[in-house]
Design a protein around this motif. Structure first.
Motif, mmCIF file in Angstrom:
data_model
loop_
_atom_site.group_PDB
_atom_site.id
_atom_site.type_symbol
_atom_site.label_atom_id
_atom_site.label_comp_id
_atom_site.label_asym_id
_atom_site.label_seq_id
_atom_site.Cartn_x
_atom_site.Cartn_y
_atom_site.Cartn_z
ATOM 1 N N ILE A 123 0.926 -1.138 0.131
ATOM 2 C CA ILE A 123 -0.013 0.060 0.026
ATOM 3 C C ILE A 123 0.819 1.330 -0.028
ATOM 4 O O ILE A 123 1.825 1.224 0.781
ATOM 5 N N LYS A 124 0.598 2.362 -0.824
ATOM 6 C CA LYS A 124 1.225 3.530 -0.769
ATOM 7 C C LYS A 124 0.242 4.558 -0.013
ATOM 8 O O LYS A 124 -0.968 4.560 -0.345
ATOM 9 N N TYR A 125 0.812 5.426 0.702
ATOM 10 C CA TYR A 125 0.054 6.433 1.385
ATOM 11 C C TYR A 125 1.066 7.396 2.078
ATOM 12 O O TYR A 125 2.106 7.359 2.190
ATOM 13 N N ALA A 126 0.396 8.657 2.384
ATOM 14 C CA ALA A 126 0.833 9.656 3.122
ATOM 15 C C ALA A 126 0.007 10.129 4.245
ATOM 16 O O ALA A 126 -1.067 9.708 4.220
ATOM 17 N N PHE A 127 0.552 10.825 5.389
ATOM 18 C CA PHE A 127 -0.555 11.250 6.299
ATOM 19 C C PHE A 127 -0.110 12.716 6.824
ATOM 20 O O PHE A 127 1.125 13.125 6.879
ATOM 21 N N LYS A 128 -1.163 13.245 7.316
ATOM 22 C CA LYS A 128 -0.852 14.533 8.004
ATOM 23 C C LYS A 128 -1.648 14.709 9.357
ATOM 24 O O LYS A 128 -2.516 14.113 9.540
ATOM 25 N N THR A 129 -0.990 15.458 10.280
ATOM 26 C CA THR A 129 -1.676 15.639 11.616
ATOM 27 C C THR A 129 -2.540 16.812 11.427
ATOM 28 O O THR A 129 -2.195 17.799 11.145
ATOM 29 N N ARG A 130 -3.644 16.646 11.936
ATOM 30 C CA ARG A 130 -4.676 17.642 12.095
ATOM 31 C C ARG A 130 -4.878 18.085 13.506
ATOM 32 O O ARG A 130 -4.333 17.583 14.543
ATOM 33 N N LYS A 131 -5.856 19.163 14.227
ATOM 34 C CA LYS A 131 -5.984 19.578 15.336
ATOM 35 C C LYS A 131 -6.617 18.177 16.251
ATOM 36 O O LYS A 131 -7.086 17.271 15.599
ATOM 37 N N ASN A 132 -6.303 18.157 17.509
ATOM 38 C CA ASN A 132 -6.950 17.240 18.386
ATOM 39 C C ASN A 132 -6.086 15.962 18.109
ATOM 40 O O ASN A 132 -6.619 14.780 18.537
ATOM 41 N N GLY A 133 -4.936 15.804 17.458
ATOM 42 C CA GLY A 133 -4.292 14.433 17.432
ATOM 43 C C GLY A 133 -4.917 13.774 16.435
ATOM 44 O O GLY A 133 -4.546 12.534 16.217
#
Length: 145
Positions: A123-133
């Motif tokens: 699997i290919k993916y990326a992630f971002k942190t948003r408010k409240n964890g």
């Protein structure tokens, strides 16, 4: 989940079936289905090229623009179940067709396009942190052959 549980709570969601286990896919993906082939090409003594097709199959790419952490974990669980399934067990991806009845009948699988799964690519993916964890995963691609 069993077929009855799927019909009661998730029908007509797209799903993957491993033997008699139903794994509904999170909503919001785009799907690309391509005809693939494994071929062997060689040159004969007189200079002509010859191509022998060994196998033809359908390849499916499921792409999510964004997923929450819960839905991303669902995708990882599905991939783990596919990879851990014993050789010879039937694994299929069911994608609903355009016209699908609102009530599931006994032959409801006729309303889905079935693609047999032999191989799952990483699997290919990326992630971002948003408010409240909260993590938002983006650009998720699952390739099934």
């Amino acid at each position: 989940m069993t077929e009855t549980e799927y019909k009661d709570g998730f029908y007509p969601d797209d799903f993957i079936e491993i033997e008699n286990t139903f794994l509904p896919l999170p909503k919001g993906f785009s799907l690309e289905i391509a005809q693939q082939e494994i071929a062997s090409t060689f040159t004969t003594v007189d200079g002509h090229k010859r191509k022998d097709i060994i196998r033809q199959y359908e390849s499916a790419a499921i792409k999510y623009e964004f997923l929450t952490e819960k839905d991303f974990q669902t995708i990882l669980d599905i991939i783990t179940a596919l990879q851990n399934a014993a050789y010879g067990i039937e694994k299929k991806l069911y994608i609903k067709k355009q016209s699908i009845p609102s009530v599931a009948g006994s032959d409801f699988k006729n309303h889905f396009k079935a693609i047999t799964i032999d191989l799952v690519k990483p699997i290919k993916y990326a992630f971002k942190t948003r408010k409240n964890g909260l993590f938002i995963y983006s650009g998720i691609t699952v390739n099934l052959n």
